[in-house]
Design a protein around this motif. Structure first.
Motif, PDB file in Angstrom:
ATOM      1  N   GLN A  26      -3.629   6.136   1.118  1.00  0.00           N
ATOM      2  CA  GLN A  26      -3.168   4.762   0.932  1.00  0.00           C
ATOM      3  C   GLN A  26      -1.783   4.573   1.533  1.00  0.00           C
ATOM      4  O   GLN A  26      -1.494   3.547   2.144  1.00  0.00           O
ATOM      5  N   ASN A  27      -0.928   5.571   1.406  1.00  0.00           N
ATOM      6  CA  ASN A  27       0.406   5.521   1.990  1.00  0.00           C
ATOM      7  C   ASN A  27       0.307   5.445   3.512  1.00  0.00           C
ATOM      8  O   ASN A  27       1.036   4.694   4.160  1.00  0.00           O
TER       9      ASN A  27
ATOM     10  N   LYS B  13       0.507   6.733  -6.687  1.00  0.00           N
ATOM     11  CA  LYS B  13      -0.687   7.558  -6.907  1.00  0.00           C
ATOM     12  C   LYS B  13      -0.396   9.027  -6.642  1.00  0.00           C
ATOM     13  O   LYS B  13      -0.902   9.902  -7.346  1.00  0.00           O
ATOM     14  N   GLN B  14       0.403   9.293  -5.620  1.00  0.00           N
ATOM     15  CA  GLN B  14       0.756  10.680  -5.307  1.00  0.00           C
ATOM     16  C   GLN B  14       1.507  11.317  -6.474  1.00  0.00           C
ATOM     17  O   GLN B  14       1.220  12.451  -6.859  1.00  0.00           O
TER      18      GLN B  14
ATOM     19  N   GLY C  34       0.557   3.819  -2.927  1.00  0.00           N
ATOM     20  CA  GLY C  34       0.178   5.167  -2.508  1.00  0.00           C
ATOM     21  C   GLY C  34       1.152   6.216  -3.026  1.00  0.00           C
ATOM     22  O   GLY C  34       0.742   7.286  -3.493  1.00  0.00           O
TER      23      GLY C  34
ATOM     24  N   ASP D 166       0.823  -1.206   0.000  1.00  0.00           N
ATOM     25  CA  ASP D 166       0.000   0.000   0.000  1.00  0.00           C
ATOM     26  C   ASP D 166       0.862   1.263   0.000  1.00  0.00           C
ATOM     27  O   ASP D 166       0.477   2.277  -0.585  1.00  0.00           O
TER      28      ASP D 166
ATOM     29  N   GLY E 288      -3.619   8.896  -2.752  1.00  0.00           N
ATOM     30  CA  GLY E 288      -2.296   8.299  -2.573  1.00  0.00           C
ATOM     31  C   GLY E 288      -1.752   8.517  -1.180  1.00  0.00           C
ATOM     32  O   GLY E 288      -1.157   7.619  -0.581  1.00  0.00           O
TER      33      GLY E 288
END
Length: 60
Positions: free
Chosen positions: A44-45, A11-12, A8, A4, A41
């Protein structure tokens, strides 16, 4: 390192790029989508970090 956290971070980065493209092209929708993706993101991170912390705590 939890998957994740990796997803993440990706995604960021993708959200940051999308936001910048939206800003350059003057497309408010793309810019907003980029901001939303960047925030997703970060969340999720954070989830991945919590999983790592829990896993580390159980090992001790």
């Amino acid at each position: 390192m939890d998957k994740d956290r990796v997803e993440g971070a990706a995604k960021q980065v993708k959200g940051t790029i999308k936001e910048a493209v939206g800003k350059v092209t003057g497309d408010a929708k793309t810019q907003a989508e980029g901001r939303a993706e960047k925030l997703a993101g970060k969340v999720q991170n954070a989830v991945g970090s919590a999983k790592d912390a829990a896993r580390d705590a159980l090992k001790k």
